[in-house]
Design an enzyme around this catalytic site. Structure first.
Site, PDB file in Angstrom:
ATOM      1  N   GLN A  52      10.596 -11.042 -56.073  1.00 24.71           N
ATOM      2  CA  GLN A  52      10.993 -12.395 -55.674  1.00 24.71           C
ATOM      3  C   GLN A  52      11.169 -12.515 -54.161  1.00 24.71           C
ATOM      4  O   GLN A  52      10.809 -13.526 -53.563  1.00 24.71           O
ATOM      5  CB  GLN A  52      12.286 -12.785 -56.375  1.00 24.71           C
TER       6      GLN A  52
ATOM      7  N   CYS B 101      20.013 -15.668 -51.739  1.00 25.72           N
ATOM      8  CA  CYS B 101      21.348 -15.455 -52.300  1.00 25.72           C
ATOM      9  C   CYS B 101      21.926 -14.112 -51.877  1.00 25.72           C
ATOM     10  O   CYS B 101      23.147 -13.932 -51.852  1.00 25.72           O
ATOM     11  CB  CYS B 101      21.303 -15.531 -53.819  1.00 25.72           C
TER      12      CYS B 101
ATOM     13  N   HIS C  11      13.000  -2.170 -41.293  1.00 27.16           N
ATOM     14  CA  HIS C  11      13.845  -2.948 -42.191  1.00 27.16           C
ATOM     15  C   HIS C  11      13.065  -4.066 -42.884  1.00 27.16           C
ATOM     16  O   HIS C  11      13.137  -4.207 -44.113  1.00 27.16           O
ATOM     17  CB  HIS C  11      15.020  -3.544 -41.409  1.00 27.16           C
TER      18      HIS C  11
END
Length: 416
Positions: free
Chosen positions: A112, A50, A95
């Site tokens: 998560q 998301c 990253h």
């Protein structure tokens, strides 16, 4: 071939753009096959959540990947590029380590994303698009993330409004699992809060919004109920936790509405989290005995406390990540020497075989074995030393010292 990461996330792109470049789970493998089919792309993995869509590629041609991402989602490149980051080599490694460790998340230290990354890697493995470089990268990524979470307190306390909302609710109720939650509004903050509460497995969830289509879309996403905003007064008593964040200029939950709900609930406690500015809940509601009202300022204090307590953990995590990046880059650079090493060994093997054939012929003729072995060793030595000797003899004055140093290092020869 170069390791490159491409992506958009919650820091670089608005939700509307992130939605457009997301990859549904059922389309991920076909997308990987399409991406891997680009000329010059040798390995590929896609992480789509998301908050981010990221492509990790081992490729000789980065530009076609950008064009592919835009075309795959029917976007123009000028529409996508202002929000897109492209990170080569060491920056890509740093990253992905930071993402997996929770340092690049909305919720600092949240776990998560690590599970989502592991699922993305399993999908790429199943699709056959994960090669040696990306396999090593992600294995090292998971190792670094585990070290960060084991050695630091990066996940110890809440640092986002959404996570703080869950935390305050858990102060009142032993577990979110048995509670009913009502979300009022349908913006990004409500969706983020819903994700945090949904992870705790509440008994029942409902969404209410002025635009019923948006509430219905969120309800479908989370397996919940959708309500018209006008039904909130009648349905309020059924919910133990209420999270509200609308753009209303006036409060939509008043003291009288909450008093009636408490009476219907027989004064069982209710947690109300008001994330709106201006406020969605009348301040007088806080005076009611069985209501625990938290405003955005209340949650902001929890967020600040969490950030302050974890500043040392962040520094320690960054140090672990830096060490992991350096180690991976050493491995990657050593792989780049593989073709040269292979060519050197191939040449030496050809020399060995040639001298071996000569020796076998000499033995077949009946020559003295000792002389044959002597000739074999001399021939092999001469061939192996020919190229470096010629290089030294032909070197210009300015190059000679550098060559002597390299040869001394390569052949472990002491320089006089």
């Amino acid at each position: 071939m170069e390791l490159v990461a491409f992506g958009v996330n919650h820091q670089t792109a608005p939700l509307a753009l992130r939605e457009q470049v997301a990859f549904p789970a059922e389309r991920l493998e076909p997308a990987l096959h399409s991406l891997r089919g680009l000329e010059g792309v040798h390995e590929a993995a896609i992480i789509s959540t998301c908050n981010r869509t990221e492509l990790y590629c081992a490729t000789a041609a980065p530009r076609p990947v950008v064009d592919w991402l835009a075309a795959y989602h029917a976007l123009s490149v000028p529409r996508l590029e202002p929000y897109l980051y492209q990170l080569p080599r060491e920056r890509a490694v740093s990253h992905v380590f930071r993402v997996a460790s929770g340092l690049d998340s909305m919720v600092l230290g949240e776990a998560q994303i690590l599970g989502q990354m592991k699922q993305a890697v399993r999908t790429a493995e199943h699709a056959g698009t994960l090669g040696t470089v990306l396999h090593k990268l992600f294995q090292r990524t998971f190792s670094v993330a585990k070290e960060v979470r084991t050695r630091t307190d990066i996940g110890a306390s809440s640092v986002s409004l959404a996570a703080a909302a869950v935390r305050v609710a858990e102060r009142i109720f032993p577990s979110i699992h048995g509670q009913s939650v009502l979300f009022i509004g349908a913006g990004e903050m409500i969706e983020l809060c819903a994700r945090h509460f949904h992870a705790r497995g509440p008994r029942h969830v409902a969404f209410a919004n002025r635009t019923t289509e948006r509430a219905a879309a969120l309800a479908e996403q989370f397996g919940a109920e959708s309500l018209p905003l006008a039904d909130v007064p009648a349905m309020l008593a059924r919910h133990d936790i209420v999270v509200s964040c609308t753009a209303s200029p006036l409060p939509i939950i008043g003291k009288g509405m909450v008093e009636r709900a408490l009476k219907a609930r027989r004064h069982r406690p209710m947690v109300i989290v008001d994330l709106a500015v201006p406020r969605d809940v009348e301040p007088e509601v806080a005076a009611l005995g069985d209501v625990f009202l938290y405003t955005v300022d209340d949650l902001g204090r929890i967020v600040r406390e969490g950030l302050e307590s974890r500043s040392a953990a962040v520094d320690e995590a960054e140090s672990i990540i830096s060490g992991g990046v350096a180690e991976f880059m050493r491995w990657l650079e050593s792989r780049e020497m593989v073709p040269a090493i292979r060519a050197l060994r191939d040449q030496a093997e050809r020399m060995r075989r040639h001298e071996m054939e000569r020796a076998l012929k000499a033995l077949a003729r009946g020559d003295d074995p000792k002389s044959v072995l002597e000739s074999l060793s001399q021939g092999l030595t001469n061939k192996l030393m020919h190229a470096p000797t010629q290089a030294l003899h032909g070197a210009e004055a300015g190059e000679r010292d550098r060559l002597q140093g390299l040869i001394a290092r390569l052949f472990a020869v002491a320089r006089e």
